[in-house]
Design a protein around this motif. Structure first.
Motif, PDB file in Angstrom:
ATOM      1  N   ARG A 299       8.666  14.944  -8.979  1.00 15.46           N
ATOM      2  CA  ARG A 299       8.324  14.780 -10.387  1.00 15.46           C
ATOM      3  C   ARG A 299       8.042  13.319 -10.722  1.00 15.46           C
ATOM      4  O   ARG A 299       7.252  13.010 -11.610  1.00 15.46           O
ATOM      5  CB  ARG A 299       9.461  15.311 -11.262  1.00 15.46           C
ATOM      6  CG  ARG A 299       9.044  15.429 -12.737  1.00 15.46           C
ATOM      7  CD  ARG A 299      10.075  16.157 -13.564  1.00 15.46           C
ATOM      8  NE  ARG A 299      11.297  15.408 -13.695  1.00 15.46           N
ATOM      9  CZ  ARG A 299      12.508  15.830 -13.338  1.00 15.46           C
ATOM     10  NH1 ARG A 299      12.658  17.017 -12.810  1.00 15.46           N
ATOM     11  NH2 ARG A 299      13.582  15.086 -13.489  1.00 15.46           N
ATOM     12  N   LEU A 300       8.700  12.396 -10.022  1.00 14.42           N
ATOM     13  CA  LEU A 300       8.470  10.979 -10.245  1.00 14.42           C
ATOM     14  C   LEU A 300       7.261  10.465  -9.464  1.00 14.42           C
ATOM     15  O   LEU A 300       6.980   9.274  -9.476  1.00 14.42           O
ATOM     16  CB  LEU A 300       9.716  10.179  -9.843  1.00 14.42           C
ATOM     17  CG  LEU A 300      10.907  10.306 -10.801  1.00 14.42           C
ATOM     18  CD1 LEU A 300      12.146   9.689 -10.185  1.00 14.42           C
ATOM     19  CD2 LEU A 300      10.592   9.655 -12.138  1.00 14.42           C
ATOM     20  N   GLY A 301       6.562  11.368  -8.769  1.00 19.31           N
ATOM     21  CA  GLY A 301       5.305  10.987  -8.127  1.00 19.31           C
ATOM     22  C   GLY A 301       5.371  10.799  -6.629  1.00 19.31           C
ATOM     23  O   GLY A 301       4.403  10.311  -6.032  1.00 19.31           O
TER      24      GLY A 301
ATOM     25  N   ASP B 277       0.813  -1.213   0.000  1.00 22.82           N
ATOM     26  CA  ASP B 277       0.000   0.000   0.000  1.00 22.82           C
ATOM     27  C   ASP B 277       0.847   1.262   0.000  1.00 22.82           C
ATOM     28  O   ASP B 277       0.350   2.338  -0.363  1.00 22.82           O
ATOM     29  CB  ASP B 277      -0.915   0.015   1.232  1.00 22.82           C
ATOM     30  CG  ASP B 277      -1.868  -1.162   1.245  1.00 22.82           C
ATOM     31  OD1 ASP B 277      -2.755  -1.188   0.375  1.00 22.82           O
ATOM     32  OD2 ASP B 277      -1.716  -2.048   2.094  1.00 22.82           O
ATOM     33  N   LEU B 278       2.121   1.139   0.379  1.00 24.22           N
ATOM     34  CA  LEU B 278       2.981   2.328   0.488  1.00 24.22           C
ATOM     35  C   LEU B 278       4.431   1.895   0.508  1.00 24.22           C
ATOM     36  O   LEU B 278       4.767   0.838   1.059  1.00 24.22           O
ATOM     37  CB  LEU B 278       2.643   3.095   1.780  1.00 24.22           C
ATOM     38  CG  LEU B 278       3.536   4.283   2.157  1.00 24.22           C
ATOM     39  CD1 LEU B 278       3.432   5.390   1.110  1.00 24.22           C
ATOM     40  CD2 LEU B 278       3.154   4.811   3.535  1.00 24.22           C
ATOM     41  N   VAL B 279       5.297   2.700  -0.134  1.00 24.29           N
ATOM     42  CA  VAL B 279       6.744   2.478  -0.099  1.00 24.29           C
ATOM     43  C   VAL B 279       7.409   3.706   0.509  1.00 24.29           C
ATOM     44  O   VAL B 279       7.108   4.841   0.120  1.00 24.29           O
ATOM     45  CB  VAL B 279       7.314   2.232  -1.516  1.00 24.29           C
ATOM     46  CG1 VAL B 279       8.840   2.135  -1.465  1.00 24.29           C
ATOM     47  CG2 VAL B 279       6.728   0.969  -2.118  1.00 24.29           C
ATOM     48  N   LEU B 280       8.309   3.482   1.482  1.00 19.75           N
ATOM     49  CA  LEU B 280       9.158   4.543   2.012  1.00 19.75           C
ATOM     50  C   LEU B 280      10.579   4.219   1.607  1.00 19.75           C
ATOM     51  O   LEU B 280      11.068   3.110   1.889  1.00 19.75           O
ATOM     52  CB  LEU B 280       9.063   4.626   3.542  1.00 19.75           C
ATOM     53  CG  LEU B 280       7.726   5.093   4.129  1.00 19.75           C
ATOM     54  CD1 LEU B 280       6.781   3.925   4.330  1.00 19.75           C
ATOM     55  CD2 LEU B 280       7.941   5.815   5.446  1.00 19.75           C
ATOM     56  N   THR B 281      11.264   5.127   0.943  1.00 21.80           N
ATOM     57  CA  THR B 281      12.591   4.812   0.426  1.00 21.80           C
ATOM     58  C   THR B 281      13.589   5.927   0.655  1.00 21.80           C
ATOM     59  O   THR B 281      13.237   7.116   0.638  1.00 21.80           O
ATOM     60  CB  THR B 281      12.535   4.476  -1.076  1.00 21.80           C
ATOM     61  OG1 THR B 281      13.860   4.111  -1.535  1.00 21.80           O
ATOM     62  CG2 THR B 281      12.048   5.654  -1.899  1.00 21.80           C
TER      63      THR B 281
ATOM     64  N   LEU C 234       1.096   3.203  -7.038  1.00 19.68           N
ATOM     65  CA  LEU C 234       1.631   2.898  -5.714  1.00 19.68           C
ATOM     66  C   LEU C 234       2.273   4.147  -5.116  1.00 19.68           C
ATOM     67  O   LEU C 234       3.221   4.691  -5.681  1.00 19.68           O
ATOM     68  CB  LEU C 234       2.662   1.770  -5.813  1.00 19.68           C
ATOM     69  CG  LEU C 234       3.348   1.362  -4.512  1.00 19.68           C
ATOM     70  CD1 LEU C 234       2.323   0.827  -3.515  1.00 19.68           C
ATOM     71  CD2 LEU C 234       4.414   0.302  -4.784  1.00 19.68           C
ATOM     72  N   PRO C 235       1.785   4.649  -3.963  1.00 21.51           N
ATOM     73  CA  PRO C 235       2.358   5.871  -3.383  1.00 21.51           C
ATOM     74  C   PRO C 235       3.750   5.630  -2.793  1.00 21.51           C
ATOM     75  O   PRO C 235       4.026   4.559  -2.250  1.00 21.51           O
ATOM     76  CB  PRO C 235       1.348   6.251  -2.296  1.00 21.51           C
ATOM     77  CG  PRO C 235       0.635   4.994  -1.965  1.00 21.51           C
ATOM     78  CD  PRO C 235       0.624   4.150  -3.197  1.00 21.51           C
ATOM     79  N   VAL C 236       4.613   6.639  -2.905  1.00 22.99           N
ATOM     80  CA  VAL C 236       5.985   6.570  -2.397  1.00 22.99           C
ATOM     81  C   VAL C 236       6.262   7.806  -1.549  1.00 22.99           C
ATOM     82  O   VAL C 236       5.914   8.931  -1.928  1.00 22.99           O
ATOM     83  CB  VAL C 236       7.008   6.497  -3.559  1.00 22.99           C
ATOM     84  CG1 VAL C 236       8.431   6.486  -3.003  1.00 22.99           C
ATOM     85  CG2 VAL C 236       6.755   5.276  -4.425  1.00 22.99           C
TER      86      VAL C 236
ATOM     87  N   LEU D 119      14.765   3.489  -8.309  1.00 21.07           N
ATOM     88  CA  LEU D 119      13.685   2.636  -7.807  1.00 21.07           C
ATOM     89  C   LEU D 119      12.331   3.256  -8.110  1.00 21.07           C
ATOM     90  O   LEU D 119      11.397   2.577  -8.560  1.00 21.07           O
ATOM     91  CB  LEU D 119      13.845   2.431  -6.299  1.00 21.07           C
ATOM     92  CG  LEU D 119      12.673   1.738  -5.585  1.00 21.07           C
ATOM     93  CD1 LEU D 119      12.457   0.334  -6.136  1.00 21.07           C
ATOM     94  CD2 LEU D 119      12.929   1.685  -4.082  1.00 21.07           C
ATOM     95  N   MET D 120      12.216   4.565  -7.918  1.00 18.81           N
ATOM     96  CA  MET D 120      10.940   5.243  -8.179  1.00 18.81           C
ATOM     97  C   MET D 120      10.582   5.202  -9.654  1.00 18.81           C
ATOM     98  O   MET D 120       9.407   5.081 -10.017  1.00 18.81           O
ATOM     99  CB  MET D 120      11.016   6.685  -7.686  1.00 18.81           C
ATOM    100  CG  MET D 120      11.022   6.803  -6.169  1.00 18.81           C
ATOM    101  SD  MET D 120      11.131   8.516  -5.632  1.00 18.81           S
ATOM    102  CE  MET D 120       9.550   9.129  -6.197  1.00 18.81           C
ATOM    103  N   GLU D 121      11.581   5.296 -10.534  1.00 19.69           N
ATOM    104  CA  GLU D 121      11.315   5.199 -11.969  1.00 19.69           C
ATOM    105  C   GLU D 121      10.726   3.831 -12.308  1.00 19.69           C
ATOM    106  O   GLU D 121       9.786   3.720 -13.104  1.00 19.69           O
ATOM    107  CB  GLU D 121      12.603   5.431 -12.756  1.00 19.69           C
ATOM    108  CG  GLU D 121      13.064   6.884 -12.758  1.00 19.69           C
ATOM    109  CD  GLU D 121      14.390   7.064 -13.492  1.00 19.69           C
ATOM    110  OE1 GLU D 121      15.014   6.040 -13.833  1.00 19.69           O
ATOM    111  OE2 GLU D 121      14.785   8.219 -13.702  1.00 19.69           O
ATOM    112  N   THR D 122      11.287   2.767 -11.692  1.00 20.77           N
ATOM    113  CA  THR D 122      10.763   1.427 -11.936  1.00 20.77           C
ATOM    114  C   THR D 122       9.343   1.293 -11.403  1.00 20.77           C
ATOM    115  O   THR D 122       8.463   0.722 -12.052  1.00 20.77           O
ATOM    116  CB  THR D 122      11.676   0.381 -11.267  1.00 20.77           C
ATOM    117  OG1 THR D 122      12.993   0.507 -11.799  1.00 20.77           O
ATOM    118  CG2 THR D 122      11.161  -1.030 -11.522  1.00 20.77           C
ATOM    119  N   ILE D 123       9.090   1.818 -10.214  1.00 21.03           N
ATOM    120  CA  ILE D 123       7.740   1.773  -9.643  1.00 21.03           C
ATOM    121  C   ILE D 123       6.768   2.522 -10.539  1.00 21.03           C
ATOM    122  O   ILE D 123       5.648   2.063 -10.804  1.00 21.03           O
ATOM    123  CB  ILE D 123       7.738   2.376  -8.215  1.00 21.03           C
ATOM    124  CG1 ILE D 123       8.519   1.473  -7.257  1.00 21.03           C
ATOM    125  CG2 ILE D 123       6.310   2.577  -7.710  1.00 21.03           C
ATOM    126  CD1 ILE D 123       8.699   2.044  -5.868  1.00 21.03           C
TER     127      ILE D 123
END
Length: 548
Positions: free
Chosen positions: A96-98, A50-54, A77-79, A66-70
């Motif tokens: 910019r990558l969301g 439900d959520l990614v913290l990176t 998927l929220p980051v 990683l965010m580009e791949t997501i």
């Protein structure tokens, strides 16, 4: 219950965040931790989160990568980014990558709680909306509409004729104030992207995407006074929805009809002036009922098709088409287009093609040689174009399907006797071409994966670029032909290679892990056990006959 993935190359940090979130009141059931982007990608491909913290700064694969791949594989998927870097550049790229937010280490617990709570609450609101829709007996496709991009939503409005007015109104409501005119029109903009730009050179596939993106920006600016909505159609087509109010447009004292002519010429002129791109523009009439957009889309397409009869013109208006003496030509072109579309959608069917539907009107025209030849030519050349659209097949000559060759020395109404055979052979050939194309593409896809599965940075976009497919169609084709998920196939290759290395070499576990595409031996061990049912050590021991 929510499931969260924390990605940080400092185990102390990721474990601390994990424990803090599990102890919170946020209804979190599970928090997985990954030490780098490669581990994170494997988790994301196996399970739903439900959520990614990176973190941003990590070895080998950065948080931005990683965010580009997501973004490519799971765009919804929220980051949240948590980084020691305060540089505005990192924050700007992340957003910019969301990324939903950007927190700077050391993170205050209150700030982390606030941001995570906000994102999960937004996700819960979306879930509640879906529940509400299901109460109104929405099916699965309608639920997916909730997540549609603006482009997909607008495409549905101008192409879907089978929606009820209630469903249509719901789709319009999702666009909010973007749909607010008193009168609506549709524009079909067909761009010639074989050459372009001010160097007038051949345009690559990547350049085409950039040109389409630039064209959308130019046209949205050009048509802002008419609340123009511009979006991607199929192939090299852009589609525009024009909106006019009964009070007219500020800055334009022209009547409605003159404004339509101004819009058509402006579209053609601006794309030529700013991008050196040639276009054919087809414009519909105006209607006050937004539910007429699919009909207006048909009108715009019909107008654009008049390029075939008037190659010297650039802009075509449906009202001018209606004013032509021979309106039945327009109807015939539309009927041919619909028939070709039917052939394309029935390619998987082994049954013979129904030719009577399209041949009957020609039978009625057989006594008028000039008109018959004109109608007949439109049909058979569109059929020939369908063949050319799908390319060449091994050992099959397409030249004999050229109407000039196939119908040579066949006179008058005798052509009708050959037409049925021509259509049946065309449909059969196209089925062969599509099958060979898909099989050839699948061989290229699996070959590329076998060459690169050891690369931990392998992305779906890399594979898609190899065969010039979209990532969505690549996943669909692979699943349809291979009966398995693409990433399951990649993991199986990695695990199979690891099994071979474990039983035939003395390489350490970490050496095997790195060789088959895993950055972390621990993560490799988890993946191996998930797919093989044993740990690498147990598998090696079993392969050696159980000896210690």
């Amino acid at each position: 219950m929510y499931k969260i993935l924390v990605v940080d190359d400092e185990p102390r940090v990721s474990t601390g965040i994990r424990n803090f979130l599990l102890d919170s009141d946020l209804n979190i059931s599970n928090v997985e931790t990954a030490l780098n982007g490669f581990e994170a990608i494997d988790y994301l491909r196996m399970d739903s989160f439900d959520l990614v913290l990176t973190d941003i700064q990590m070895s080998r694969m950065s948080g931005l990568e990683l965010m580009e791949t997501i973004y490519m594989e799971q765009p919804h998927l929220p980051v949240i980014v948590i980084s020691a870097h305060e540089k505005f550049d990192f924050a700007k790229k992340s957003l910019r990558l969301g990324a939903r937010d950007y927190l700077v280490k050391p993170v205050e617990q209150d700030d982390l709680m606030r941001v995570v709570r906000k994102v999960l609450c937004e996700k819960e609101e979306i879930g509640l909306k879906s529940i509400e829709l299901s109460k109104r007996q929405r099916d699965k496709e309608s639920e997916q509409t909730e997540e549609m991009s603006r482009n997909e939503l607008l495409m549905e409005l101008v192409t879907e004729r089978n929606l009820t007015k209630k469903d249509y109104a719901s789709s319009v409501a999702e666009l909010g104030e973007q749909i607010s005119g008193h009168r609506f029109g549709v524009v079909s903009i067909r761009m010639d992207l074989s050459r372009g730009g001010f160097s007038n050179r051949e345009i690559t596939l990547l350049d085409r995407k950039l040109l389409k993106y630039a064209s959308i920006n130019i046209l949205e600016e050009s048509l802002s006074e008419w609340s123009g909505l511009i979006f991607n159609g199929f192939g090299n087509e852009l589609i525009g929805i024009i909106q006019m109010n009964d009070t007219g447009v500020i800055g334009h004292s022209l009547d409605i009809q003159s404004q339509l002519h101004l819009i058509g010429q402006m579209i053609n002129m601006n794309l030529k002036q700013y991008l050196n791109v040639e276009t054919t523009v087809g414009m519909s009439t105006l209607r006050s009922d937004v539910f007429m957009l699919p009909k207006l889309m048909e009108e715009a397409n019909t107008a654009a098709e008049w390029k075939n009869l008037h190659p010297g013109n650039k802009v075509f208006y449906y009202e001018d088409v209606l004013a032509q003496e021979n309106l039945s030509i327009v109807e015939w072109m539309a009927r041919v287009d619909k028939y070709i579309l039917t052939l394309k959608t029935d390619l998987d069917s082994p049954l013979p093609v129904d030719t009577q539907k399209i041949a009957k009107p020609l039978t009625m025209l057989a006594h008028t040689e000039e008109l018959f030849n004109s109608y007949f030519g439109m049909l058979v050349y569109r059929l020939y174009g369908l063949i050319l659209e799908y390319g060449h097949a091994n050992g099959i000559s397409l030249h004999r399907f050229d109407p000039d060759v196939y119908f040579r020395n066949v006179a008058g109404a005798d052509k009708l006797d050959y037409l049925n055979k021509y259509i049946q052979e065309t449909a059969q050939l196209v089925r062969v071409l599509v099958k060979e194309r898909d099989q050839s593409m699948l061989a290229r896809i699996t070959g590329f994966i076998r060459l690169h599965f050891r690369n931990p940075a392998l992305k779906i976009q890399d594979i898609a670029n190899e065969v010039h497919f979209s990532t969505a169609y690549l996943s669909y084709l692979f699943k349809r032909e291979m009966h398995k998920n693409l990433w399951d196939y990649v993991t199986e290759l990695r695990i199979d290679e690891a099994k071979r290395l474990l039983t035939t070499t003395d390489k350490k576990r970490y050496e095997v892990a790195y060789e088959v595409g895993y950055e972390s031996p621990e993560h490799f061990g988890r993946m191996f056990k998930r797919y093989a049912g044993l740990s690498p050590a147990e598998y090696r021991k079993e392969g050696q006959g159980g000896s210690g």
